[in-house]
Design a protein around this motif. Structure first.
Motif, PDB file in Angstrom:
ATOM      1  N   GLY A 112      18.337 -11.487   4.776  1.00 58.05           N
ATOM      2  CA  GLY A 112      17.605 -12.408   3.922  1.00 58.05           C
ATOM      3  C   GLY A 112      17.316 -11.775   2.578  1.00 58.05           C
ATOM      4  O   GLY A 112      16.986 -10.591   2.497  1.00 58.05           O
ATOM      5  N   ARG A 113      17.421 -12.569   1.523  1.00 58.50           N
ATOM      6  CA  ARG A 113      17.099 -12.047   0.195  1.00 58.50           C
ATOM      7  C   ARG A 113      15.604 -11.767   0.065  1.00 58.50           C
ATOM      8  O   ARG A 113      15.191 -10.802  -0.569  1.00 58.50           O
ATOM      9  CB  ARG A 113      17.538 -13.047  -0.881  1.00 58.50           C
ATOM     10  N   LYS A 114      14.803 -12.646   0.676  1.00 58.44           N
ATOM     11  CA  LYS A 114      13.350 -12.498   0.641  1.00 58.44           C
ATOM     12  C   LYS A 114      12.811 -12.553   2.059  1.00 58.44           C
ATOM     13  O   LYS A 114      13.441 -13.133   2.961  1.00 58.44           O
ATOM     14  CB  LYS A 114      12.702 -13.604  -0.202  1.00 58.44           C
ATOM     15  N   LEU A 115      11.627 -11.986   2.225  1.00 58.03           N
ATOM     16  CA  LEU A 115      11.031 -11.886   3.559  1.00 58.03           C
ATOM     17  C   LEU A 115       9.567 -12.299   3.493  1.00 58.03           C
ATOM     18  O   LEU A 115       8.832 -11.870   2.597  1.00 58.03           O
ATOM     19  CB  LEU A 115      11.149 -10.445   4.054  1.00 58.03           C
ATOM     20  N   ILE A 116       9.166 -13.170   4.425  1.00 63.39           N
ATOM     21  CA  ILE A 116       7.767 -13.590   4.529  1.00 63.39           C
ATOM     22  C   ILE A 116       7.254 -13.214   5.917  1.00 63.39           C
ATOM     23  O   ILE A 116       7.834 -13.623   6.934  1.00 63.39           O
ATOM     24  CB  ILE A 116       7.595 -15.105   4.313  1.00 63.39           C
ATOM     25  N   MET A 132       6.881  -0.665   8.653  1.00 61.88           N
ATOM     26  CA  MET A 132       8.216  -0.070   8.596  1.00 61.88           C
ATOM     27  C   MET A 132       8.843  -0.245   7.215  1.00 61.88           C
ATOM     28  O   MET A 132       9.551   0.645   6.727  1.00 61.88           O
ATOM     29  CB  MET A 132       9.136  -0.728   9.635  1.00 61.88           C
ATOM     30  N   LEU A 133       8.599  -1.401   6.612  1.00 61.77           N
ATOM     31  CA  LEU A 133       9.219  -1.724   5.333  1.00 61.77           C
ATOM     32  C   LEU A 133       8.370  -1.317   4.136  1.00 61.77           C
ATOM     33  O   LEU A 133       8.713  -1.636   3.001  1.00 61.77           O
ATOM     34  CB  LEU A 133       9.533  -3.223   5.283  1.00 61.77           C
ATOM     35  N   GLY A 134       7.259  -0.623   4.391  1.00 61.63           N
ATOM     36  CA  GLY A 134       6.492  -0.039   3.300  1.00 61.63           C
ATOM     37  C   GLY A 134       5.292  -0.815   2.827  1.00 61.63           C
ATOM     38  O   GLY A 134       4.638  -0.411   1.855  1.00 61.63           O
ATOM     39  N   CYS A 135       4.972  -1.925   3.482  1.00 63.01           N
ATOM     40  CA  CYS A 135       3.793  -2.690   3.069  1.00 63.01           C
ATOM     41  C   CYS A 135       2.537  -1.849   3.285  1.00 63.01           C
ATOM     42  O   CYS A 135       2.453  -1.062   4.219  1.00 63.01           O
ATOM     43  CB  CYS A 135       3.685  -3.988   3.882  1.00 63.01           C
ATOM     44  N   THR A 136       1.557  -2.046   2.424  1.00 59.48           N
ATOM     45  CA  THR A 136       0.293  -1.334   2.548  1.00 59.48           C
ATOM     46  C   THR A 136      -0.771  -2.269   3.098  1.00 59.48           C
ATOM     47  O   THR A 136      -0.614  -3.496   3.097  1.00 59.48           O
ATOM     48  CB  THR A 136      -0.155  -0.771   1.197  1.00 59.48           C
ATOM     49  N   PHE A 186      -5.822  -5.539   6.960  1.00 59.98           N
ATOM     50  CA  PHE A 186      -4.955  -6.667   6.625  1.00 59.98           C
ATOM     51  C   PHE A 186      -3.847  -6.217   5.664  1.00 59.98           C
ATOM     52  O   PHE A 186      -4.044  -5.299   4.855  1.00 59.98           O
ATOM     53  CB  PHE A 186      -5.761  -7.795   5.980  1.00 59.98           C
ATOM     54  N   ILE A 187      -2.696  -6.880   5.741  1.00 60.16           N
ATOM     55  CA  ILE A 187      -1.617  -6.590   4.798  1.00 60.16           C
ATOM     56  C   ILE A 187      -2.111  -6.891   3.387  1.00 60.16           C
ATOM     57  O   ILE A 187      -2.664  -7.961   3.124  1.00 60.16           O
ATOM     58  CB  ILE A 187      -0.368  -7.434   5.114  1.00 60.16           C
ATOM     59  N   LYS A 188      -1.914  -5.962   2.499  1.00 62.71           N
ATOM     60  CA  LYS A 188      -2.421  -6.115   1.145  1.00 62.71           C
ATOM     61  C   LYS A 188      -1.481  -7.013   0.326  1.00 62.71           C
ATOM     62  O   LYS A 188      -0.284  -6.760   0.233  1.00 62.71           O
ATOM     63  CB  LYS A 188      -2.550  -4.752   0.462  1.00 62.71           C
ATOM     64  N   GLN A 190       0.176 -14.087  -2.582  1.00 65.01           N
ATOM     65  CA  GLN A 190       0.622 -13.656  -1.259  1.00 65.01           C
ATOM     66  C   GLN A 190       1.750 -12.630  -1.314  1.00 65.01           C
ATOM     67  O   GLN A 190       2.406 -12.371  -0.307  1.00 65.01           O
ATOM     68  CB  GLN A 190       1.065 -14.858  -0.394  1.00 65.01           C
ATOM     69  N   LYS A 191       1.973 -12.025  -2.460  1.00 61.84           N
ATOM     70  CA  LYS A 191       3.021 -11.029  -2.609  1.00 61.84           C
ATOM     71  C   LYS A 191       2.498  -9.658  -2.204  1.00 61.84           C
ATOM     72  O   LYS A 191       1.428  -9.236  -2.634  1.00 61.84           O
ATOM     73  CB  LYS A 191       3.505 -10.993  -4.058  1.00 61.84           C
ATOM     74  N   THR A 192       3.241  -8.963  -1.361  1.00 62.21           N
ATOM     75  CA  THR A 192       2.854  -7.614  -0.963  1.00 62.21           C
ATOM     76  C   THR A 192       3.232  -6.635  -2.072  1.00 62.21           C
ATOM     77  O   THR A 192       3.781  -7.020  -3.107  1.00 62.21           O
ATOM     78  CB  THR A 192       3.549  -7.187   0.344  1.00 62.21           C
ATOM     79  N   GLU A 193       2.977  -5.366  -1.831  1.00 52.78           N
ATOM     80  CA  GLU A 193       3.317  -4.352  -2.820  1.00 52.78           C
ATOM     81  C   GLU A 193       4.786  -3.939  -2.757  1.00 52.78           C
ATOM     82  O   GLU A 193       5.225  -3.084  -3.527  1.00 52.78           O
ATOM     83  CB  GLU A 193       2.400  -3.137  -2.652  1.00 52.78           C
ATOM     84  N   ILE A 194       5.544  -4.554  -1.839  1.00 49.43           N
ATOM     85  CA  ILE A 194       6.981  -4.301  -1.744  1.00 49.43           C
ATOM     86  C   ILE A 194       7.728  -5.497  -2.333  1.00 49.43           C
ATOM     87  O   ILE A 194       7.529  -6.643  -1.903  1.00 49.43           O
ATOM     88  CB  ILE A 194       7.414  -4.081  -0.274  1.00 49.43           C
ATOM     89  N   THR A 195       8.581  -5.235  -3.298  1.00 53.54           N
ATOM     90  CA  THR A 195       9.330  -6.302  -3.960  1.00 53.54           C
ATOM     91  C   THR A 195      10.125  -7.119  -2.943  1.00 53.54           C
ATOM     92  O   THR A 195      10.848  -6.566  -2.111  1.00 53.54           O
ATOM     93  CB  THR A 195      10.292  -5.703  -5.005  1.00 53.54           C
ATOM     94  N   GLY A 196       9.953  -8.431  -3.005  1.00 51.81           N
ATOM     95  CA  GLY A 196      10.701  -9.330  -2.135  1.00 51.81           C
ATOM     96  C   GLY A 196      10.025  -9.666  -0.827  1.00 51.81           C
ATOM     97  O   GLY A 196      10.538 -10.470  -0.054  1.00 51.81           O
TER      98      GLY A 196
END
Length: 302
Positions: free
Chosen positions: A105-109, A242-246, A252-254, A259-265
């Motif tokens: 997937g290009r983007k992930l939610i 695993m994918l680097g989210c903080t 809670f996921i930051k 609703q964008k995390t600190e990891i692009t995409g």
């Protein structure tokens, strides 16, 4: 059902937030795969409230209707499976499921919700979501004017007491140990005739999840109809980590306001990324994440 191996957006979690994100994306003709393990945190709750047009409906019926509506959009697909690992690739992300399938997937939610950790109290888990509850706005009206307790301590217990006090005149706080209130808080609790019980809870006596009595370790008991509880939680999956989210200090996921995390995409929505736990807030955050992912794709392709 024929599934592609590649999508513009992969949504991990197919309950209220994930389905709302998928609807926004489906209406923008985005190719979407929803991967869902069918473990919503409110699966034991008989009725959902404080969600306009759906007040009093069974949560699973809301989710089922939502799923039926979302899947009318031809570009949205739904997979009953569990995502177990993920990695970055040249085009975005690769997600692998417990059934051994891989999707790009290009983007992930992430709409993965959270898992409440039950206390070691006999009968508690059977009552959770029925008469052991977490939110005055979701459940309080149904227990108005009833004997009610709050199983918490300190600032959180005081906060819930201030809200629940408007719903009942028979309110107690079960601190399960030494009270952790300030002098000012103790004064306000006393002025509102809110009792503090420090004994350790042993058992919830109940009938099909409806609390009858609370038994304490010292042999005493109290009759109540509802208990508000603040529980610790864990995430259903380690994929965001695993994918680097903080994560924030509450676990809670930051995310930002979109609703964008600190990891692009990568975006996150619903209970995994916000303190306000309700169907309506999950729906709202899912819609925002879906719209913002579509916007991001548009900006990349236009």
């Amino acid at each position: 059902m024929n599934l592609s191996n590649s999508y513009e957006v992969i949504i991990v979690g197919g309950s209220y937030a994930g389905l709302s994100a998928a609807m926004a994306l489906g209406r923008s003709l985005r190719s979407v795969l929803i991967i869902d393990a069918n473990k919503p945190c409110n699966r034991q709750t008989p009725h959902s409230h404080n969600f306009i047009t759906q007040d009093g409906e069974a949560p699973h019926k809301i989710a089922q209707k939502a799923k039926e509506q979302v899947l009318k959009y031809d570009t949205v697909k739904f997979l009953d499976d569990t995502a177990i690992s993920g990695k970055n690739n040249e085009k975005g992300f690769t997600i692998r499921t417990i059934a051994g399938k891989e999707f790009e997937g290009r983007k992930l939610i992430f709409a993965t919700g959270i898992k409440d950790l039950m206390p070691n109290i006999e009968g508690f888990s059977e009552c959770w979501g029925i008469s052991a509850i977490h939110c005055p706005y979701c459940h309080g009206y149904e227990f108005r004017n009833e004997k009610t307790a709050i199983m918490a301590n300190g600032d959180h217990a005081f906060h819930i007491a201030s809200l629940v006090n408007n719903l009942t005149n028979e309110l107690s706080i079960y601190t399960q140990g030494k009270p952790e209130f300030t002098d000012d808080q103790l004064k306000k609790l006393s002025n509102n005739n809110i009792a503090i019980v420090t004994d350790t809870i042993k058992t919830f006596e109940h009938s099909k999840g409806a609390i009858k009595r609370v038994l304490f370790e010292n042999g005493t008991s109290q009759t109540v109809k509802a208990i508000y509880a603040a529980l610790p939680f864990e995430h259903h999956t380690q994929l965001p980590e695993m994918l680097g989210c903080t994560f924030d200090e509450g676990g809670f996921i930051k995310t930002d306001l979109f609703q964008k995390t600190e990891i692009t995409g990568i975006y996150a929505c619903g209970d995994n990324s916000q303190k306000m736990r309700s169907v309506s807030s999950a729906v709202a955050s899912g819609t925002v994440s879906g719209a913002m992912v579509n916007y991001e794709l548009t900006q990349e392709d236009f």
